[in-house]
Scaffold this active site. Structure first.
Site, PDB file in Angstrom:
ATOM      1  N   LYS A 129      28.907 -15.003  50.230  1.00 50.64           N
ATOM      2  CA  LYS A 129      28.619 -14.133  49.092  1.00 50.64           C
ATOM      3  C   LYS A 129      29.902 -13.915  48.281  1.00 50.64           C
ATOM      4  O   LYS A 129      30.849 -13.291  48.752  1.00 50.64           O
ATOM      5  CB  LYS A 129      28.104 -12.778  49.574  1.00 50.64           C
ATOM      6  CG  LYS A 129      27.736 -11.853  48.425  1.00 50.64           C
ATOM      7  CD  LYS A 129      28.024 -10.411  48.809  1.00 50.64           C
ATOM      8  CE  LYS A 129      28.444  -9.510  47.692  1.00 50.64           C
ATOM      9  NZ  LYS A 129      28.917  -9.989  46.455  1.00 50.64           N
ATOM     10  N   CYS A 137      46.576  -9.261  46.116  1.00 55.89           N
ATOM     11  CA  CYS A 137      46.783  -8.285  47.194  1.00 55.89           C
ATOM     12  C   CYS A 137      48.233  -8.279  47.655  1.00 55.89           C
ATOM     13  O   CYS A 137      48.691  -7.308  48.244  1.00 55.89           O
ATOM     14  CB  CYS A 137      45.841  -8.586  48.358  1.00 55.89           C
ATOM     15  SG  CYS A 137      46.023 -10.276  48.959  1.00 55.89           S
ATOM     16  N   GLU A 139      40.456  -8.791  55.832  1.00 57.92           N
ATOM     17  CA  GLU A 139      41.671  -8.937  55.016  1.00 57.92           C
ATOM     18  C   GLU A 139      41.540  -7.933  53.880  1.00 57.92           C
ATOM     19  O   GLU A 139      40.741  -8.116  52.963  1.00 57.92           O
ATOM     20  CB  GLU A 139      41.771 -10.366  54.455  1.00 57.92           C
ATOM     21  CG  GLU A 139      41.759 -11.475  55.515  1.00 57.92           C
ATOM     22  CD  GLU A 139      43.074 -11.602  56.270  1.00 57.92           C
ATOM     23  OE1 GLU A 139      44.064 -10.963  55.864  1.00 57.92           O
ATOM     24  OE2 GLU A 139      43.113 -12.326  57.276  1.00 57.92           O
ATOM     25  N   GLU A 173      46.569   2.117  46.380  1.00 56.25           N
ATOM     26  CA  GLU A 173      46.476   0.787  45.778  1.00 56.25           C
ATOM     27  C   GLU A 173      45.831   0.890  44.398  1.00 56.25           C
ATOM     28  O   GLU A 173      44.692   1.342  44.263  1.00 56.25           O
ATOM     29  CB  GLU A 173      45.641  -0.157  46.662  1.00 56.25           C
ATOM     30  CG  GLU A 173      45.666  -1.591  46.121  1.00 56.25           C
ATOM     31  CD  GLU A 173      44.746  -2.553  46.871  1.00 56.25           C
ATOM     32  OE1 GLU A 173      43.597  -2.176  47.169  1.00 56.25           O
ATOM     33  OE2 GLU A 173      45.179  -3.701  47.128  1.00 56.25           O
TER      34      GLU A 173
HETATM   35  P1  NAD Z   1      35.499  -4.924  47.214  1.00 56.12           P
HETATM   36  O1  NAD Z   1      35.781  -4.389  48.569  1.00 56.12           O
HETATM   37  O2  NAD Z   1      34.933  -4.023  46.205  1.00 56.12           O
HETATM   38  O3  NAD Z   1      34.513  -6.185  47.286  1.00 56.12           O
HETATM   39  C1  NAD Z   1      34.789  -7.312  48.096  1.00 56.12           C
HETATM   40  C2  NAD Z   1      33.479  -8.010  48.412  1.00 56.12           C
HETATM   41  O4  NAD Z   1      32.721  -7.162  49.267  1.00 56.12           O
HETATM   42  C3  NAD Z   1      32.600  -8.272  47.192  1.00 56.12           C
HETATM   43  O5  NAD Z   1      31.949  -9.504  47.337  1.00 56.12           O
HETATM   44  C4  NAD Z   1      31.600  -7.129  47.249  1.00 56.12           C
HETATM   45  O6  NAD Z   1      30.395  -7.398  46.595  1.00 56.12           O
HETATM   46  C5  NAD Z   1      31.400  -7.002  48.742  1.00 56.12           C
HETATM   47  N1  NAD Z   1      30.865  -5.728  49.223  1.00 56.12           N
HETATM   48  C6  NAD Z   1      30.842  -4.517  48.602  1.00 56.12           C
HETATM   49  N2  NAD Z   1      30.220  -3.612  49.372  1.00 56.12           N
HETATM   50  C7  NAD Z   1      29.873  -4.236  50.509  1.00 56.12           C
HETATM   51  C8  NAD Z   1      29.208  -3.823  51.702  1.00 56.12           C
HETATM   52  N3  NAD Z   1      28.775  -2.566  51.880  1.00 56.12           N
HETATM   53  N4  NAD Z   1      29.042  -4.721  52.693  1.00 56.12           N
HETATM   54  C9  NAD Z   1      29.474  -5.998  52.556  1.00 56.12           C
HETATM   55  N5  NAD Z   1      30.077  -6.447  51.440  1.00 56.12           N
HETATM   56  C10 NAD Z   1      30.285  -5.576  50.426  1.00 56.12           C
HETATM   57  O7  NAD Z   1      36.885  -5.554  46.720  1.00 56.12           O
HETATM   58  P2  NAD Z   1      37.191  -6.159  45.286  1.00 56.12           P
HETATM   59  O8  NAD Z   1      37.314  -5.043  44.317  1.00 56.12           O
HETATM   60  O9  NAD Z   1      36.255  -7.279  45.018  1.00 56.12           O
HETATM   61  O10 NAD Z   1      38.625  -6.824  45.541  1.00 56.12           O
HETATM   62  C11 NAD Z   1      39.818  -6.143  45.455  1.00 56.12           C
HETATM   63  C12 NAD Z   1      40.332  -5.727  46.814  1.00 56.12           C
HETATM   64  O11 NAD Z   1      40.466  -6.869  47.662  1.00 56.12           O
HETATM   65  C13 NAD Z   1      41.708  -5.110  46.762  1.00 56.12           C
HETATM   66  O12 NAD Z   1      41.751  -3.986  47.611  1.00 56.12           O
HETATM   67  C14 NAD Z   1      42.619  -6.203  47.284  1.00 56.12           C
HETATM   68  O13 NAD Z   1      43.833  -5.751  47.849  1.00 56.12           O
HETATM   69  C15 NAD Z   1      41.741  -6.836  48.303  1.00 56.12           C
HETATM   70  N6  NAD Z   1      42.170  -8.190  48.617  1.00 56.12           N
HETATM   71  C16 NAD Z   1      42.744  -8.420  49.836  1.00 56.12           C
HETATM   72  C17 NAD Z   1      43.201  -9.687  50.147  1.00 56.12           C
HETATM   73  C18 NAD Z   1      43.834  -9.973  51.482  1.00 56.12           C
HETATM   74  O14 NAD Z   1      43.989 -11.149  51.801  1.00 56.12           O
HETATM   75  N7  NAD Z   1      44.179  -8.981  52.269  1.00 56.12           N
HETATM   76  C19 NAD Z   1      43.065 -10.722  49.218  1.00 56.12           C
HETATM   77  C20 NAD Z   1      42.482 -10.448  47.977  1.00 56.12           C
HETATM   78  C21 NAD Z   1      42.029  -9.173  47.691  1.00 56.12           C
END
Ligand code: NAD
Length: 491
Positions: free
Chosen positions: A181, A290, A256, A394
């Site tokens: 997804k 990130c 992650e 963040e």
């Molecule tokens: P998010 O947590 O809002 O969404 C990530 C994914 O999770 C999306 O596909 C979203 O639709 C899905 N999601 C949302 N609710 C969910 C649920 N209840 N169950 C399962 N899936 C669900 O994050 P974002 O805004 O898309 O991305 C930004 C964040 O990602 C930042 O905090 C960033 O630091 C982090 N990030 C971390 C890494 C790493 O490697 N540690 C890499 C890239 C981004």
């Protein structure tokens, strides 16, 4: 000025389930928007648990035959996928820039390149994989890798295909089938991947893609009892929901999550040679990586010189049309995200900070960009407490806070004064000193005199609230397999 976004001609973005491109069962859609123009690029399947069920059943059905293929056959598949994606590099960069608002040059250099190299890298690793045997007590222990089965892969919007392929490649290599997804904000390149796998004739059901919102699709994937492992990359608050859902089911789980990384300039840091790297670490992809350093900690002896040079360089960044080759910083991911980042800029002012350059879109507008575009100028704050919300939460946007310190001990305490622990960088003329200093930083990776320098063989992941588990190299292969042991008594 009209942005050269171009019509993508991509309507509609369907799910890919059991080797077929299909609409969501409810028939509902959502729009994916070009954040630089506010224009709708395409309608996307808005799926729910029914679609996840269909995808999971397809993945389970395909699992037996796929897991019975040899490692050599799967290595060949990975090479073929890498070749096919490489041939589409320009399309990947274009779609990624369109969907995220990132500069086309960055999308080429980082997103398109890495999506290809993820497949190549794991193909090579798979070819070299040797599981050990141990002999003792008159018996030989043979360690075997078995696939987990059907795995769920959930990814964010900042590096859409880069992060999806980072999971898909090792999952396929280890013989798993997939329900994936992508972020609802950036579905275009996941669709391109599904098209590519379809064109290559990957057996149906091995890779399934379900589009839609997190609580409607991601949650259903995490909850599904037949999905044995979840690899999730996203925000810490979502990660908590994923962990709480998956843990009672004893699923394999890799999280992650977010970061609030420190960039630390020791008193001997050679400012004249490192400033471009510090700007890059702060504002690559509008600070939406990130691993970006959003807190810059500078020794007091070089603080004034640093502030002068850093502010000048950040002010000179070329912010604008993502499709322009000369653009260094595009838009942020959405208008909603711009509002969130602007709320933090206003918070920083309320908390007593001084803006050295940048600010909200009304105070520091980006020239010649449409009002509907989610543009912000890179913003630098000084004079904030390291315990302020602006300096500890963040923001995930183009905002950094700069702080001065007097001793190495103080810098270490400041760097660690956050709930996160993903990454950091240390800058010094003395490599030994940098190495020793780096060991004190509570984070999964610390770079010394470099940033975003990734060797894919190394473990990647965070400590504290930045995540659980490691991906990369053998750690990814371990996550996407069940290691079992057969102990045979020798005659
Ligand atoms: P998010 O947590 O809002 O969404 C990530 C994914 O999770 C999306 O596909 C979203 O639709 C899905 N999601 C949302 N609710 C969910 C649920 N209840 N169950 C399962 N899936 C669900 O994050 P974002 O805004 O898309 O991305 C930004 C964040 O990602 C930042 O905090 C960033 O630091 C982090 N990030 C971390 C890494 C790493 O490697 N540690 C890499 C890239 C981004």
């Amino acid at each position: 000025m009209a942005l050269r976004s171009g019509g993508a001609g991509l309507n509609p973005i369907l799910n890919y389930i059991d080797g077929q491109f299909v609409a969501s069962q409810s028939g509902r859609t959502l729009a994916t928007i070009n954040p630089a123009t506010g224009e709708i690029i395409a309608q996307v399947a808005r799926s729910n648990g029914d679609d996840v069920e269909a995808a999971t059943q397809a993945a389970l059905k395909a699992s037996k035959a796929w897991s019975a293929t040899t490692l050599e056959q799967r290595v060949k598949w990975l090479h073929s996928i890498a070749d096919a994606l490489e041939a589409k590099s320009e399309a990947i960069a274009h779609l990624e820039s369109l969907d995220t608002g990132k500069p086309i040059s960055l999308a080429r250099r980082v997103d398109a390149n890495r999506s290809v190299s993820n497949f190549r890298f794991f193909a090579t690793m798979g070819g070299d994989d040797e599981v050990p045997t141990f002999s003792a007590n008159g018996a030989v222990n043979h360690v075997h890798r078995k696939p987990v089965g059907c795995v769920g892969l959930i990814t964010p919007w900042n590096l859409p295909l880069y992060l999806l392929t980072w999971k898909v490649a090792p999952a396929l290599l280890m013989g798993n089938t997939i329900v994936a997804k992508p972020s609802e904000l950036t579905p275009l390149t996941a669709h391109l991947l599904a098209e590519t796998l379809d064109e290559l004739g990957l057996p149906k059901g091995v890779f399934n893609l379900v589009n839609g919102y997190g609580p409607e699709v991601g949650q259903a994937i995490v909850e599904h009892p037949s999905i044995g492992g979840i690899s999730f990359t996203g925000g810490t608050s979502t990660g908590k929901i994923v962990a709480a859902t998956a843990a009672p089911m004893f699923k394999k789980l890799s999280l992650e999550l977010g970061g609030k990384n420190a960039t630390i300039l020791l008193d001997d840091a050679p400012l004249e040679t490192i400033m471009d790297d510090i700007v890059r670490a702060s504002f690559t992809n509008s600070g939406q990586v990130c691993l970006c350093g959003s807190r810059v900690l500078v020794h007091e002896g070089i603080y004034d010189e640093f502030i002068h040079s850093f502010t000048a360089k950040v002010s000179a960044l070329n912010v604008g049309d993502p499709m322009d080759e000369a653009t260094q910083m595009g838009s942020v991911i959405s208008m909603d995200h711009r509002k969130k980042v602007e709320a933090y800029i206003n918070l920083g002012l309320e908390e007593g900070g001084d803006i050295l350059t940048g600010g909200t879109s009304s105070h520091a507008p980006v020239a010649n960009m449409p009002e509907e575009g989610a543009f912000l100028r890179p913003t630098v704050f000084a004079n904030l407490s390291t315990s302020s919300r602006t300096a500890t939460e963040e923001i995930f946007g183009p905002v950094v806070t700069v702080h001065s310190f007097a001793t190495d001990e103080e810098a270490i305490a400041m760097a660690n004064a956050t709930d996160y622990g993903l990454a950091g960088s240390v800058w010094t003329a003395d490599i030994e000193r940098g190495h020793a200093f780096a060991k004190n930083i509570e984070s999964g990776i610390v770079w010394v005199n470099t940033w975003l320098n990734r060797d894919l063989r190394t473990p990647f992941g965070g400590v504290k609230q930045s995540g659980v588990g490691r991906e990369g190299g053998t750690w990814s292969m371990d996550f996407f397999s069940e290691l079992t042991n057969i102990c045979i008594r020798q005659p």
